[in-house]
Design a protein around this motif. Structure first.
Motif, PDB file in Angstrom:
ATOM      1  N   THR A  62       8.397  11.183 -13.080  1.00  0.00           N
ATOM      2  CA  THR A  62       6.980  10.904 -12.823  1.00  0.00           C
ATOM      3  C   THR A  62       6.847   9.869 -11.713  1.00  0.00           C
ATOM      4  OG1 THR A  62       6.384  11.360 -15.117  1.00  0.00           O
ATOM      5  CG2 THR A  62       4.816  10.080 -13.823  1.00  0.00           C
ATOM      6  N   LEU A  63       5.984  10.122 -10.750  1.00  0.00           N
ATOM      7  CA  LEU A  63       5.693   9.178  -9.665  1.00  0.00           C
ATOM      8  C   LEU A  63       4.216   8.845  -9.675  1.00  0.00           C
ATOM      9  CD1 LEU A  63       6.378   7.590  -7.069  1.00  0.00           C
ATOM     10  CD2 LEU A  63       5.890   9.709  -5.786  1.00  0.00           C
ATOM     11  N   ARG A  65       1.840   7.140  -7.275  1.00  0.00           N
ATOM     12  CA  ARG A  65       1.927   6.828  -5.845  1.00  0.00           C
ATOM     13  C   ARG A  65       1.383   5.444  -5.525  1.00  0.00           C
ATOM     14  NH1 ARG A  65       3.617  11.194  -3.154  1.00  0.00           N
ATOM     15  NH2 ARG A  65       3.438  13.225  -4.203  1.00  0.00           N
ATOM     16  N   SER A 112       4.015   1.125  -6.183  1.00  0.00           N
ATOM     17  CA  SER A 112       4.145   2.421  -6.847  1.00  0.00           C
ATOM     18  C   SER A 112       5.067   2.262  -8.046  1.00  0.00           C
ATOM     19  CB  SER A 112       4.690   3.481  -5.893  1.00  0.00           C
ATOM     20  OG  SER A 112       6.015   3.162  -5.501  1.00  0.00           O
ATOM     21  N   GLU A 113       4.994   3.222  -8.967  1.00  0.00           N
ATOM     22  CA  GLU A 113       5.836   3.229 -10.166  1.00  0.00           C
ATOM     23  C   GLU A 113       6.458   4.610 -10.311  1.00  0.00           C
ATOM     24  OE1 GLU A 113       3.281   0.121 -12.938  1.00  0.00           O
ATOM     25  OE2 GLU A 113       2.825   2.263 -13.005  1.00  0.00           O
ATOM     26  N   GLU A 114       7.676   4.628 -10.873  1.00  0.00           N
ATOM     27  CA  GLU A 114       8.373   5.916 -10.950  1.00  0.00           C
ATOM     28  C   GLU A 114       9.383   5.918 -12.082  1.00  0.00           C
ATOM     29  OE1 GLU A 114      10.733   8.974  -7.898  1.00  0.00           O
ATOM     30  OE2 GLU A 114      10.508   6.854  -7.369  1.00  0.00           O
TER      31      GLU A 114
END
Length: 254
Positions: A62-63, A65, A112-114
């Motif tokens: 999951t990204l 943005r 951003s988170e990933e």
């Protein structure tokens, strides 16, 4: 006579059910917990400088943005798994059970988170604190945290100048604790401050109030209140100065 959804179990302890405010974006899902709504007739969804406590889920691969936050302090607490952070200041950080991250968004912070495809499913808390002033200097803190000790509170962030590993720019202290069935601890407190407690896993009794999985309680004074685990539990507690000066222009945690 029926009681309100936020049940006043003692003169100073309020217990609230799991939130019904959520967003589902497929691989990214969130539930908002509003500490102020635990107290009947409270006129603010937040409670002093604590705006909201968000239970966040990210599936593997999951990204989220790059996006901006302003005028809020965002804390990422990851009890299991990993959350990967990038930002426009060139930081590439991994927050996991051994690290805590505080994003002091101030006048503006882009990130951003990933999760990667081979990362485990992620369930974490993202905590939104209202700063005392607008447009403060933005920055990020990412620090190792002490290993948890069973049955003991761990102090993870607090106002600037405390002995916590990380800080926020208002009057909120944050502790976590892991309890085995039957263990008892005392709710963290400060003179004149109140405490909001959230059950991340398990079930506990807070004084005379029963607080289950993903439910919460607010202790609206600084009394010594016991917490006893009914099940193996992971709990967090926020000690809050209800009279602290606050701002309400955060991107999410208004």
């Amino acid at each position: 006579m029926d009681e309100s959804p936020s049940e006043q179990t003692q003169s100073h302890i309020y217990a609230g059910p799991r939130t019904d405010v959520s967003q589902n974006q497929g691989k990214f899902r969130i539930h908002f917990n509003f500490p102020g709504r635990t107290v009947p007739d409270h006129d603010d969804h937040g409670y002093g400088p604590l705006a909201t406590v968000v239970e966040s889920f990210m599936d593997p691969g999951t990204l989220i943005r790059m996006h901006q936050h302003r005028n809020e302090e965002i804390i990422s607490w990851v009890p299991d798994g990993v959350m990967r952070h990038d930002d426009r200041q060139g930081n590439n950080l991994v927050t996991d059970p051994e690290h805590l991250m505080v994003m002091n968004a101030g006048s503006g912070f882009w990130h951003s988170e990933e999760t990667l495809a081979d990362d485990p499913p992620l369930r974490m808390l993202q905590i939104f604190v209202r700063p005392h002033s607008l447009d403060l200097e933005p920055g990020i803190q990412h620090e190792p945290i002490p290993n948890p000790a069973a049955g003991e509170w761990r102090h993870l962030f607090g106002p600037e100048g405390t002995d916590a590993p990380l800080f926020v720019r208002n009057d909120v202290d944050f502790h976590d604790c892991r309890l085995a069935v039957g263990d008892t601890v005392t709710v963290p407190s400060r003179a004149g401050w109140h405490t909001y407690l959230y059950v991340f896993d398990g079930a506990v009794d807070v004084g005379d109030a029963s607080v289950g999985y993903t439910e919460s309680a607010l202790v609206a004074d600084d009394s010594d209140i016991s917490v006893t685990a009914v099940e193996n539990s992971t709990i967090v507690a926020f000690t809050i100065n209800p009279d602290a000066p606050i701002t309400r222009q955060g991107t999410i945690g208004r």
